[in-house]
Design a protein around this motif. Structure first.
Motif, PDB file in Angstrom:
ATOM      1  N   LEU A  73       0.826  -1.208   0.000  1.00 41.55           N
ATOM      2  CA  LEU A  73       0.000   0.000   0.000  1.00 41.55           C
ATOM      3  C   LEU A  73       0.859   1.257   0.000  1.00 41.55           C
ATOM      4  O   LEU A  73       0.596   2.203  -0.759  1.00 41.55           O
ATOM      5  CB  LEU A  73      -0.938   0.000   1.207  1.00 41.55           C
ATOM      6  CG  LEU A  73      -2.141  -0.942   1.155  1.00 41.55           C
ATOM      7  CD1 LEU A  73      -2.960  -0.824   2.432  1.00 41.55           C
ATOM      8  CD2 LEU A  73      -3.017  -0.632  -0.053  1.00 41.55           C
ATOM      9  N   LEU A  74       1.863   1.293   0.845  1.00 41.51           N
ATOM     10  CA  LEU A  74       2.705   2.488   0.922  1.00 41.51           C
ATOM     11  C   LEU A  74       3.437   2.729  -0.394  1.00 41.51           C
ATOM     12  O   LEU A  74       3.610   3.888  -0.810  1.00 41.51           O
ATOM     13  CB  LEU A  74       3.696   2.353   2.083  1.00 41.51           C
ATOM     14  CG  LEU A  74       3.061   2.414   3.481  1.00 41.51           C
ATOM     15  CD1 LEU A  74       4.085   2.018   4.551  1.00 41.51           C
ATOM     16  CD2 LEU A  74       2.505   3.804   3.772  1.00 41.51           C
ATOM     17  N   GLU A  75       3.857   1.662  -1.054  1.00 39.25           N
ATOM     18  CA  GLU A  75       4.491   1.813  -2.357  1.00 39.25           C
ATOM     19  C   GLU A  75       3.481   2.271  -3.401  1.00 39.25           C
ATOM     20  O   GLU A  75       3.808   3.059  -4.295  1.00 39.25           O
ATOM     21  CB  GLU A  75       5.155   0.506  -2.795  1.00 39.25           C
ATOM     22  CG  GLU A  75       6.421   0.161  -2.039  1.00 39.25           C
ATOM     23  CD  GLU A  75       7.554   1.142  -2.313  1.00 39.25           C
ATOM     24  OE1 GLU A  75       7.569   1.766  -3.396  1.00 39.25           O
ATOM     25  OE2 GLU A  75       8.428   1.285  -1.441  1.00 39.25           O
ATOM     26  N   ALA A  76       2.249   1.778  -3.297  1.00 42.17           N
ATOM     27  CA  ALA A  76       1.199   2.223  -4.224  1.00 42.17           C
ATOM     28  C   ALA A  76       0.937   3.710  -4.054  1.00 42.17           C
ATOM     29  O   ALA A  76       0.756   4.445  -5.033  1.00 42.17           O
ATOM     30  CB  ALA A  76      -0.080   1.424  -3.991  1.00 42.17           C
ATOM     31  N   ARG A 165       2.092   0.803   8.546  1.00 42.38           N
ATOM     32  CA  ARG A 165       3.435   0.305   8.751  1.00 42.38           C
ATOM     33  C   ARG A 165       3.738  -0.741   7.679  1.00 42.38           C
ATOM     34  O   ARG A 165       2.893  -1.608   7.385  1.00 42.38           O
ATOM     35  CB  ARG A 165       3.590  -0.307  10.146  1.00 42.38           C
ATOM     36  CG  ARG A 165       3.297   0.660  11.280  1.00 42.38           C
ATOM     37  CD  ARG A 165       4.319   1.777  11.372  1.00 42.38           C
ATOM     38  NE  ARG A 165       4.058   2.666  12.503  1.00 42.38           N
ATOM     39  CZ  ARG A 165       3.293   3.760  12.444  1.00 42.38           C
ATOM     40  NH1 ARG A 165       2.707   4.096  11.297  1.00 42.38           N
ATOM     41  NH2 ARG A 165       3.108   4.507  13.509  1.00 42.38           N
ATOM     42  N   ALA A 166       4.923  -0.680   7.147  1.00 39.47           N
ATOM     43  CA  ALA A 166       5.264  -1.497   5.986  1.00 39.47           C
ATOM     44  C   ALA A 166       5.198  -2.997   6.263  1.00 39.47           C
ATOM     45  O   ALA A 166       4.854  -3.788   5.384  1.00 39.47           O
ATOM     46  CB  ALA A 166       6.659  -1.125   5.483  1.00 39.47           C
ATOM     47  N   THR A 173      -2.893  -4.501   9.763  1.00 38.94           N
ATOM     48  CA  THR A 173      -3.114  -3.125   9.318  1.00 38.94           C
ATOM     49  C   THR A 173      -4.421  -2.589   9.870  1.00 38.94           C
ATOM     50  O   THR A 173      -4.465  -1.504  10.472  1.00 38.94           O
ATOM     51  CB  THR A 173      -3.121  -3.047   7.779  1.00 38.94           C
ATOM     52  OG1 THR A 173      -1.824  -3.385   7.278  1.00 38.94           O
ATOM     53  CG2 THR A 173      -3.489  -1.640   7.311  1.00 38.94           C
ATOM     54  N   GLU A 174      -5.496  -3.344   9.688  1.00 42.34           N
ATOM     55  CA  GLU A 174      -6.796  -2.857  10.157  1.00 42.34           C
ATOM     56  C   GLU A 174      -6.802  -2.703  11.678  1.00 42.34           C
ATOM     57  O   GLU A 174      -7.311  -1.710  12.215  1.00 42.34           O
ATOM     58  CB  GLU A 174      -7.911  -3.808   9.714  1.00 42.34           C
ATOM     59  CG  GLU A 174      -9.300  -3.234   9.903  1.00 42.34           C
ATOM     60  CD  GLU A 174     -10.356  -4.023   9.163  1.00 42.34           C
ATOM     61  OE1 GLU A 174     -11.168  -3.404   8.457  1.00 42.34           O
ATOM     62  OE2 GLU A 174     -10.377  -5.269   9.284  1.00 42.34           O
ATOM     63  N   PHE A 175      -6.229  -3.663  12.386  1.00 36.60           N
ATOM     64  CA  PHE A 175      -6.232  -3.634  13.846  1.00 36.60           C
ATOM     65  C   PHE A 175      -5.387  -2.477  14.381  1.00 36.60           C
ATOM     66  O   PHE A 175      -5.836  -1.700  15.234  1.00 36.60           O
ATOM     67  CB  PHE A 175      -5.710  -4.968  14.395  1.00 36.60           C
ATOM     68  CG  PHE A 175      -5.663  -5.032  15.891  1.00 36.60           C
ATOM     69  CD1 PHE A 175      -6.810  -5.263  16.632  1.00 36.60           C
ATOM     70  CD2 PHE A 175      -4.461  -4.849  16.573  1.00 36.60           C
ATOM     71  CE1 PHE A 175      -6.763  -5.319  18.033  1.00 36.60           C
ATOM     72  CE2 PHE A 175      -4.408  -4.899  17.964  1.00 36.60           C
ATOM     73  CZ  PHE A 175      -5.563  -5.127  18.690  1.00 36.60           C
TER      74      PHE A 175
END
Length: 267
Positions: A73-76, A165-166, A173-175
């Motif tokens: 996601l972070l790269e996207a 966080r990567a 991620t959701e939690f």
């Protein structure tokens, strides 16, 4: 005219069997969308007639075909040229027309008021909710366990990226994004449930259950829909989710790697 938001489809190479069904339905039920679509992948590329799809292919930058969800996601985010995205998963199969005007209105509102997040479906944020200054939107109470929900939603990726966080997988991620948001004064919003509901009054309409659950096809979400739309899928490759049987979790394995992951998420 291109919209001031993009669409981000969260996926992974191993779910590429969802892409043809997803984009077949996307094109039919969101026919006037003229913006860019970013499909989160590790190595694979994909195209569909009439749609402007960019596969992120993040392994080019991370050096690994096993790039964690958070890092994908972070790269996207680095590749997306709009602040606002509509965030969907590859197994959220549209079955009614998207309320494009409302999506555009929400994008404008997010930019004008520097909002971080708007939930687009009833199955996302759980409440309690509060009336807000925006008639179409309710504010999500910070006591909600799903103040942030990874169901269909709109994000300002420049603002929400600080909570990711990567190293984290989708469940982490959701939690942990929820844990990180709760102590802040950040305001998260969701659709006004009195105005918008599935199916006929939905803004982002897809079946209340996603197409794949625990790695298998969810029969109730896909079989009738795909048959009606002329979409052919070899269901035997994944099989169908069996309630009860597939709900039994395997024994949890304790490992140093998992321990480090949890520690990193709590820092």
């Amino acid at each position: 005219m291109k919209p001031n938001y993009s669409v981000l489809i969260s996926s992974t190479d191993s779910y590429s069997d969802c892409w043809v069904p997803f984009f077949t339905l996307f094109k039919k039920y969101w026919p006037h969308y003229q913006g860019r679509i970013f499909l989160s992948t590790e190595t694979k590329d994909f195209s569909f007639p009439g749609l402007d799809i960019t596969c992120t292919r993040v392994a080019r930058f991370t050096g690994s075909a096993n790039t964690p969800h958070g890092e994908r996601l972070l790269e996207a985010f680095k590749q997306i040229d709009t602040d606002i995205v509509v965030y969907l998963h590859e197994d959220m199969f549209l079955d009614h027309f998207v309320s494009e005007g409302k999506v555009q209105k929400f994008a404008d509102t997010m930019l004008e008021h520097q909002m971080t997040y708007i939930g687009l479906v009833e199955s996302g944020n759980q409440g309690p909710f509060h009336q807000s200054e925006f008639p179409d939107l309710w504010e999500v109470d910070h006591s909600d366990s799903y103040l942030f929900s990874a169901m269909a939603s709109m994000w300002n990726i420049r603002r929400i990226a600080r909570y990711f966080r990567a190293h984290e997988n989708p469940w982490q991620t959701e939690f942990y994004v929820n844990r990180r948001v709760k102590p802040t004064k950040e305001r998260f919003y969701t659709i006004n449930r009195d105005l918008y509901s599935y199916p006929d009054r939905a803004i982002m309409p897809f079946a209340p259950v996603t197409g794949i659950y625990r790695g298998k096809w969810h029969r109730d979400a896909v079989v009738e829909l795909f048959a009606a739309e002329g979409i052919e899928v070899d269901y035997s490759l994944r099989g169908f989710y069996a309630p009860g049987i597939d709900d039994v979790d395997p024994p949890k394995e304790l490992s140093f790697k998992k321990l480090v992951s949890v520690v990193k998420s709590r820092i």
